[in-house]
Design an enzyme around this catalytic site. Structure first.
Site, PDB file in Angstrom:
ATOM      1  N   HIS A  24       0.829  -1.213   0.000  1.00 12.61           N
ATOM      2  CA  HIS A  24       0.000   0.000   0.000  1.00 12.61           C
ATOM      3  C   HIS A  24       0.858   1.254   0.000  1.00 12.61           C
ATOM      4  O   HIS A  24       0.523   2.250  -0.648  1.00 12.61           O
ATOM      5  CB  HIS A  24      -0.931   0.005   1.220  1.00 12.61           C
ATOM      6  CG  HIS A  24      -1.809  -1.196   1.253  1.00 12.61           C
ATOM      7  ND1 HIS A  24      -2.059  -1.912   2.381  1.00 12.61           N
ATOM      8  CD2 HIS A  24      -2.479  -1.827   0.253  1.00 12.61           C
ATOM      9  CE1 HIS A  24      -2.845  -2.944   2.091  1.00 12.61           C
ATOM     10  NE2 HIS A  24      -3.105  -2.903   0.805  1.00 12.61           N
ATOM     11  N   ASP A 115      -5.883   5.637   0.279  1.00 18.62           N
ATOM     12  CA  ASP A 115      -5.905   4.363  -0.432  1.00 18.62           C
ATOM     13  C   ASP A 115      -7.173   3.602  -0.050  1.00 18.62           C
ATOM     14  O   ASP A 115      -7.986   4.091   0.743  1.00 18.62           O
ATOM     15  CB  ASP A 115      -4.597   3.572  -0.236  1.00 18.62           C
ATOM     16  CG  ASP A 115      -4.414   3.006   1.170  1.00 18.62           C
ATOM     17  OD1 ASP A 115      -5.410   2.886   1.913  1.00 18.62           O
ATOM     18  OD2 ASP A 115      -3.268   2.684   1.521  1.00 18.62           O
ATOM     19  N   GLU A 374       4.858  -3.349 -13.431  1.00 12.31           N
ATOM     20  CA  GLU A 374       6.316  -3.268 -13.623  1.00 12.31           C
ATOM     21  C   GLU A 374       6.763  -4.252 -14.702  1.00 12.31           C
ATOM     22  O   GLU A 374       7.681  -3.981 -15.458  1.00 12.31           O
ATOM     23  CB  GLU A 374       7.024  -3.568 -12.286  1.00 12.31           C
ATOM     24  CG  GLU A 374       6.918  -2.409 -11.301  1.00 12.31           C
ATOM     25  CD  GLU A 374       7.104  -2.812  -9.828  1.00 12.31           C
ATOM     26  OE1 GLU A 374       6.774  -1.992  -8.961  1.00 12.31           O
ATOM     27  OE2 GLU A 374       7.560  -3.929  -9.560  1.00 12.31           O
TER      28      GLU A 374
HETATM   29  N1  UDP Z   1       8.898  -5.443  -4.418  1.00 11.25           N
HETATM   30  C1  UDP Z   1      10.256  -5.259  -4.460  1.00 11.25           C
HETATM   31  N2  UDP Z   1      11.057  -6.280  -4.083  1.00 11.25           N
HETATM   32  C2  UDP Z   1      10.580  -7.484  -3.693  1.00 11.25           C
HETATM   33  C3  UDP Z   1       9.186  -7.672  -3.663  1.00 11.25           C
HETATM   34  C4  UDP Z   1       8.363  -6.634  -4.050  1.00 11.25           C
HETATM   35  O1  UDP Z   1      10.742  -4.170  -4.814  1.00 11.25           O
HETATM   36  O2  UDP Z   1      11.370  -8.370  -3.370  1.00 11.25           O
HETATM   37  C5  UDP Z   1       8.016  -4.326  -4.803  1.00 11.25           C
HETATM   38  C6  UDP Z   1       7.520  -4.490  -6.207  1.00 11.25           C
HETATM   39  O3  UDP Z   1       8.435  -3.936  -7.112  1.00 11.25           O
HETATM   40  C7  UDP Z   1       6.181  -3.781  -6.161  1.00 11.25           C
HETATM   41  C8  UDP Z   1       5.707  -3.983  -4.728  1.00 11.25           C
HETATM   42  O4  UDP Z   1       6.864  -4.336  -3.990  1.00 11.25           O
HETATM   43  O5  UDP Z   1       6.367  -2.406  -6.406  1.00 11.25           O
HETATM   44  C9  UDP Z   1       4.709  -5.111  -4.590  1.00 11.25           C
HETATM   45  O6  UDP Z   1       3.467  -4.666  -4.999  1.00 11.25           O
HETATM   46  P1  UDP Z   1       2.416  -5.648  -5.697  1.00 11.25           P
HETATM   47  O7  UDP Z   1       1.217  -4.828  -6.001  1.00 11.25           O
HETATM   48  O8  UDP Z   1       3.029  -6.363  -6.810  1.00 11.25           O
HETATM   49  O9  UDP Z   1       2.115  -6.771  -4.641  1.00 11.25           O
HETATM   50  P2  UDP Z   1       1.654  -6.763  -3.141  1.00 11.25           P
HETATM   51  O10 UDP Z   1       2.815  -6.378  -2.351  1.00 11.25           O
HETATM   52  O11 UDP Z   1       0.543  -5.769  -3.030  1.00 11.25           O
HETATM   53  O12 UDP Z   1       1.247  -8.149  -2.893  1.00 11.25           O
END
Ligand code: UDP
Length: 470
Positions: A24, A115, A374
């Site tokens: 978030h 959010d 991404e």
């Molecule tokens: N992320 C990262 N490194 C990791 C895991 C996640 O930088 O090892 C970042 C990823 O690039 C993205 C965010 O964390 O920007 C994860 O958001 P996403 O909506 O994909 O998944 P959520 O965390 O909500 O399950």
């Protein structure tokens, strides 16, 4: 400043609210950064943080926006509750602190964006007489389901997952019962009633910003805006794709990962990661390991300790600590056998940097919307491996509607995916000479167009900025 004084205008001050969890915090920061590009804008983020991980601290440090930390109120009765219940109750308990922070700002806020879990704080904007928006960092189909949930609640009897027919949403694709987002899995659980409340609160904002773009989801967006079809009577602004870029990751030591990627052939590496909170069972991790080995492809894998608990077990704690070795986590001998072709990263990786690298040819992903954006904006095709939240919907959207992913035959949350299937998917998708890869390239181009000057998302964000300027 001088310019502002000359025109006797107050500096626009946008305040954004993020609920706990990197999933978030990151989208809110990235949205804040977009508004910072508007002349004279000041952006402050109220971050209700769990203050548990190095990753969170680093994300906050590199945010570029002003940050006001609101420590998540400690509510002991929440131990054992689902992530969504914990988020909703925490954010409700944080309202007095949020009100205090907003009311005591030196530069008066001009607008408030929360959010999806921050809607309990919208009335504070009413008290301050400023416009209020909700930012849904996911896609338009998901937004439709959330705002239509109170209607489904009236017309559907029994559990959604037991329905024989897909759930119909006006103007959008129906949702298969097995694809509903987590809080809809059990209507008797508190997280379901919390989501109903969210669904009713979103239309009480002055507008909804959603992280998609017109060309990607024009049908869903049209339906959301159709006064005769949908329950949402406020404007919907498609402002995406808004996602993390490598320059947000300067605080991470990404050098060793990049150096390794630099040595690999173009588009030859599959990147394996399950987002900010994803975890899986010991057995499933072993099958992924053996599957990668069987595929004989190169890989970068962000490894977290397995757990038999929920698939979102790491949601509030991601990036805490580091691995003290892989013994007991990965199959015996796996590290040695794959040393030449594989790179294991403990806990948290510089994902935006990795996905932008020319060596990456596919992403085995939990399908979080941030990770999805991404991936597709870098032209990287996906292997969809949904775990929790709205990820099953995302996987269906990606594999069946947009055609940018392949997916497992059975949902990974229902059955352990065997190594042969993992290997098969990796081999099918790596190399980018397939229909999925062609489709990703098309979508990458349409995203670039939406964000370019005069592009739909650029124009939508400028509209919101104009309202904030007053
Ligand atoms: N992320 C990262 N490194 C990791 C895991 C996640 O930088 O090892 C970042 C990823 O690039 C993205 C965010 O964390 O920007 C994860 O958001 P996403 O909506 O994909 O998944 P959520 O965390 O909500 O399950």
């Amino acid at each position: 400043m001088e310019d502002l004084h000359k025109h006797n205008k107050v500096q626009p001050h946008l305040v954004l609210l993020s609920s706990p969890g990197l999933g978030h915090l990151i989208p809110i920061i990235e949205l804040g950064k977009r508004f910072l590009r508007h002349p004279n804008f000041k952006v402050t983020i109220l971050a209700v943080t769990s203050q548990t991980s190095d990753a969170e601290a680093e994300v906050l440090r590199s945010s570029l926006c002003d940050i006001i930390n609101i420590p998540a109120p400690d509510i002991p009765v929440l131990t054992g509750a689902t992530v969504v219940t914990r988020l909703c109750v925490t954010m409700r308990a944080a309202v007095p602190a949020i009100r205090a922070a907003l009311s005591s700002m030196q530069l008066r806020p001009s607008a408030f964006i929360v959010d999806i879990f921050g809607t309990d704080s919208l009335p504070v904007a009413v008290e301050l007489n400023i416009p209020k928006f909700v930012y849904v960092a996911s896609h338009a189909w998901f937004l439709s389901l959330v705002v239509y949930l109170p209607v489904l609640d009236e017309i559907i009897e029994g559990q959604y997952v037991d329905q024989k027919e897909p759930l119909k949403i006006p103007g959008s694709s129906p949702v298969r019962p097995e694809d509903v987002f987590d809080p809809m899995l059990d209507r008797n659980d508190m997280q379901y009633s919390e989501c109903l409340t969210l669904g009713k609160a979103i239309p009480r904002s002055d507008g909804v910003l959603v992280n998609t773009w017109e060309e990607l989801q024009c049908r869903d967006l049209e339906a959301l805006r159709d006064q005769n079809l949908m329950v949402l009577k406020v404007p919907v602004y498609a402002v995406g794709p808004i996602m993390r870029e490598p320059d947000s990751e300067t605080g991470w030591d990404s050098g060793w990962v990049v150096q390794w990627l630099d040595k690999q052939p173009r588009e030859s590496v599959v990147y394996v990661s399950f987002g900010s909170g994803g975890t899986m069972s010991f057995e499933q991790m072993r099958e992924i390991a053996f599957g990668l080995e069987l595929s004989e492809q190169r890989f970068v894998w962000v490894v977290r300790a397995p757990t038999e608990r929920a698939a979102d077990a790491a949601f509030f704690t991601t990036g805490r600590g580091s691995s003290d070795g892989w013994s007991g986590v990965l199959p015996e001998g796996f590290v040695e056998r794959t040393r030449e072709v594989g790179l294991l990263v403990p806990q948290w990786a510089p994902q935006a940097t990795i996905l932008k690298h020319r060596s990456v040819g596919a992403f085995l992903s939990h399908c979080g919307w941030g990770s999805t954006l991404e991936s597709v904006t870098n032209g990287v095709p996906m292997i969809a491996w949904p775990l929790y939240a709205e990820q099953r919907m995302n996987a269906t959207l990606l594999a069946e509607e947009l055609g940018v992913a392949v997916r497992t035959k059975v949902l990974p949350t229902k059955k352990v995916v065997a190594r042969e299937e993992v290997a098969g998917m990796v081999k099918d998708i790596i190399g980018r000479s397939n229909a999925v890869a062609d489709r990703v390239r098309e979508i990458k181009r349409s995203a670039e167009k939406a964000l370019s000057p005069g592009g739909s998302s650029n124009v939508a964000l400028a509209q919101v900025a104009k309202m904030i300027e007053g």
